[in-house]
Design a protein around this motif. Structure first.
Motif, short mmCIF file in Angstrom:
data_model
loop_
_atom_site.label_atom_id
_atom_site.label_comp_id
_atom_site.label_asym_id
_atom_site.label_seq_id
_atom_site.Cartn_x
_atom_site.Cartn_y
_atom_site.Cartn_z
N VAL A 1 14.58 15.48 -40.98
CA VAL A 1 14.94 15.63 -42.39
C VAL A 1 13.67 15.87 -43.17
N GLY A 2 13.61 17.02 -43.84
CA GLY A 2 12.44 17.37 -44.63
C GLY A 2 12.69 17.19 -46.11
N ILE A 3 11.64 16.94 -46.85
CA ILE A 3 11.68 16.92 -48.32
C ILE A 3 10.91 18.14 -48.80
N CYS A 4 11.58 18.96 -49.60
CA CYS A 4 10.99 20.24 -50.03
C CYS A 4 10.96 20.34 -51.55
N ARG A 5 10.00 21.09 -52.04
CA ARG A 5 9.94 21.38 -53.46
C ARG A 5 10.96 22.46 -53.81
N PHE A 6 11.48 22.41 -55.04
CA PHE A 6 12.37 23.46 -55.53
C PHE A 6 11.67 24.81 -55.39
N LEU A 7 12.47 25.83 -55.07
CA LEU A 7 11.86 27.15 -54.88
C LEU A 7 12.65 28.27 -55.53
N ASP A 8 13.51 27.94 -56.53
CA ASP A 8 14.26 29.00 -57.20
C ASP A 8 13.31 29.91 -57.98
N THR A 9 13.76 31.14 -58.18
CA THR A 9 12.95 32.19 -58.80
C THR A 9 13.45 32.47 -60.21
N PRO A 10 12.58 32.63 -61.20
CA PRO A 10 13.04 33.01 -62.53
C PRO A 10 13.82 34.33 -62.49
N PHE A 11 14.92 34.38 -63.22
CA PHE A 11 15.75 35.59 -63.22
C PHE A 11 14.95 36.81 -63.65
N GLU A 12 14.03 36.63 -64.56
CA GLU A 12 13.22 37.75 -65.03
C GLU A 12 12.41 38.36 -63.89
N ASP A 13 11.93 37.54 -62.97
CA ASP A 13 11.16 38.05 -61.83
C ASP A 13 12.03 38.86 -60.90
N ILE A 14 13.29 38.46 -60.74
CA ILE A 14 14.21 39.23 -59.91
C ILE A 14 14.45 40.60 -60.52
N LEU A 15 14.62 40.65 -61.84
CA LEU A 15 14.85 41.94 -62.50
C LEU A 15 13.63 42.85 -62.40
N LYS A 16 12.44 42.27 -62.51
CA LYS A 16 11.22 43.07 -62.42
C LYS A 16 11.07 43.73 -61.05
N ALA A 17 11.63 43.10 -60.02
CA ALA A 17 11.54 43.64 -58.67
C ALA A 17 12.50 44.79 -58.42
N ARG A 18 13.36 45.12 -59.42
CA ARG A 18 14.32 46.23 -59.31
C ARG A 18 15.17 46.11 -58.04
N PRO A 19 15.96 45.06 -57.94
CA PRO A 19 16.74 44.84 -56.71
C PRO A 19 17.80 45.91 -56.50
N ARG A 20 18.13 46.16 -55.25
CA ARG A 20 19.13 47.16 -54.92
C ARG A 20 20.45 46.55 -54.47
N LEU A 21 20.40 45.30 -54.03
CA LEU A 21 21.64 44.62 -53.64
C LEU A 21 21.51 43.14 -54.01
N VAL A 22 22.45 42.67 -54.82
CA VAL A 22 22.39 41.31 -55.35
C VAL A 22 23.77 40.67 -55.25
N ALA A 23 23.81 39.39 -54.92
CA ALA A 23 25.06 38.62 -54.96
C ALA A 23 24.98 37.67 -56.15
N VAL A 24 25.98 37.72 -57.01
CA VAL A 24 26.06 36.84 -58.17
C VAL A 24 27.22 35.88 -57.95
N LEU A 25 26.92 34.59 -57.95
CA LEU A 25 27.96 33.57 -57.76
C LEU A 25 28.33 32.99 -59.11
N ALA A 26 29.54 33.32 -59.56
CA ALA A 26 30.03 32.89 -60.87
C ALA A 26 31.12 31.84 -60.69
N ASN A 27 30.87 30.64 -61.15
CA ASN A 27 31.85 29.56 -61.05
C ASN A 27 32.18 29.19 -59.61
N VAL A 28 31.24 29.37 -58.71
CA VAL A 28 31.43 28.94 -57.32
C VAL A 28 31.06 27.47 -57.26
N ARG A 29 32.04 26.62 -57.03
CA ARG A 29 31.83 25.18 -57.12
C ARG A 29 31.66 24.51 -55.76
N ASP A 30 32.13 25.14 -54.71
CA ASP A 30 32.04 24.51 -53.39
C ASP A 30 30.68 24.78 -52.77
#
Length: 282
Positions: free
Chosen positions: A100-129
């Motif tokens: 069992v490891g303890i890790c630091r949060f590693l989420d990316t700012p949304f602005e950084d994702i946009l700057k990278a000009r992504p070509r394929l993205v999954a958006v999870l809207a109201n996914v609760r499970d």
């Protein structure tokens, strides 16, 4: 393997601090989360120096996964050897795998994702499970998506079940969290990405979209809650509402299966002649 240090006590403050990360409020406060099992711990260790902070391992697991222990130490993590009951107490699974490891949060700012000009993205809207969220993240990784976005109404990315279901993919691609769906759609559209909603009752058929040649450009798929799908106001934000065709007698597909079909369809189209991937990679 180096000489084993003393077993950590179940009453150690380190064990108590690790145990409380099963709860979201403590994860948010400490900006730390649990990564359980050899695959997740290995990926955390090689993700980047400082991501894996601590590692708790049973004696048996430390011997079986000596390479992971070595990677963890090389990454600067503190490694604690512990009895099986101590690791089981920290773990959130019924049958712990001894790491069992303890890790630091590693989420990316949304602005950084946009700057990278992504070509394929999954958006999870109201996914609760959390299991669904982690599995879709794994599917996105496997299909070669450049990013995943969890809206502000979706499950916590660092929920232990979501982390386990991602099977290490959490460490493979940028993930933005807490983005309002309207902001996610607007930002991606401004970045030149076509927005498709995946919905079993959608008017547009996935096969037809593929046959029309409309799938080769940058695309973001919006996936909704498995129980009630996407609300009308979210569907209205997108460029098309697409259903996965059911050729047999099944009533529907579950969220993760539908996401895999949609993401792989886009990935194939983008790699075909004239698709944005073949143009970029030529």
């Amino acid at each position: 393997m180096p000489a084993a240090p003393e077993l950590i006590s179940p009453r150690s403050p380190r064990v108590s601090a690790a145990r409380r990360l099963a709860r979201r409020n403590f994860r948010s406060k400490d900006r730390l989360f649990l990564a359980e099992g050899p695959q997740a711990v290995r990926e955390a260790a090689v993700y980047g120096k400082g991501t894996l902070v601590e590692l708790f391992a049973t004696l048996d697991a430390a011997e079986r996964y000596a390479d992971i222990i070595g990677k963890a130490r090389a990454a600067g993590a503190r490694v604690h050897l512990a009895d099986e009951d101590v690791v089981a107490d920290i773990s959130t699974t019924v049958t712990p795998q001894g790491l069992v490891g303890i890790c630091r949060f590693l989420d990316t700012p949304f602005e950084d994702i946009l700057k990278a000009r992504p070509r394929l993205v999954a958006v999870l809207a109201n996914v609760r499970d959390p299991g669904n969220a982690g599995t879709v993240l794994r599917c996105a990784d496997a299909a070669g998506a450049e990013a995943v976005v969890l809206t502000d109404a979706s499950v916590d990315l660092y929920n232990p079940k979501a982390v386990r279901a991602s099977v290490g993919s959490l460490f493979h691609l940028p993930v933005a969290v807490g983005v309002p769906v309207e902001e996610a759609v607007a930002g991606l559209r401004d970045a030149g990405v076509r927005i498709l909603a995946a919905d079993g009752a959608g008017p547009d058929d996935l096969d037809d979209e593929l046959d029309k040649g409309t799938m080769g450009g940058p695309t973001a798929w919006v996936f909704g809650n498995e129980a009630w799908g996407l609300p009308e106001e979210t569907r209205a934000l997108t460029d098309a509402v697409v259903r996965v065709p059911i050729h047999g007698k099944a009533e529907s597909l579950n969220l993760a299966t539908a996401a895999a079909v949609c993401l792989y369809t886009s990935a194939r189209a983008q790699r075909a002649s004239g698709g944005c991937r073949s143009v970029t990679e030529s």
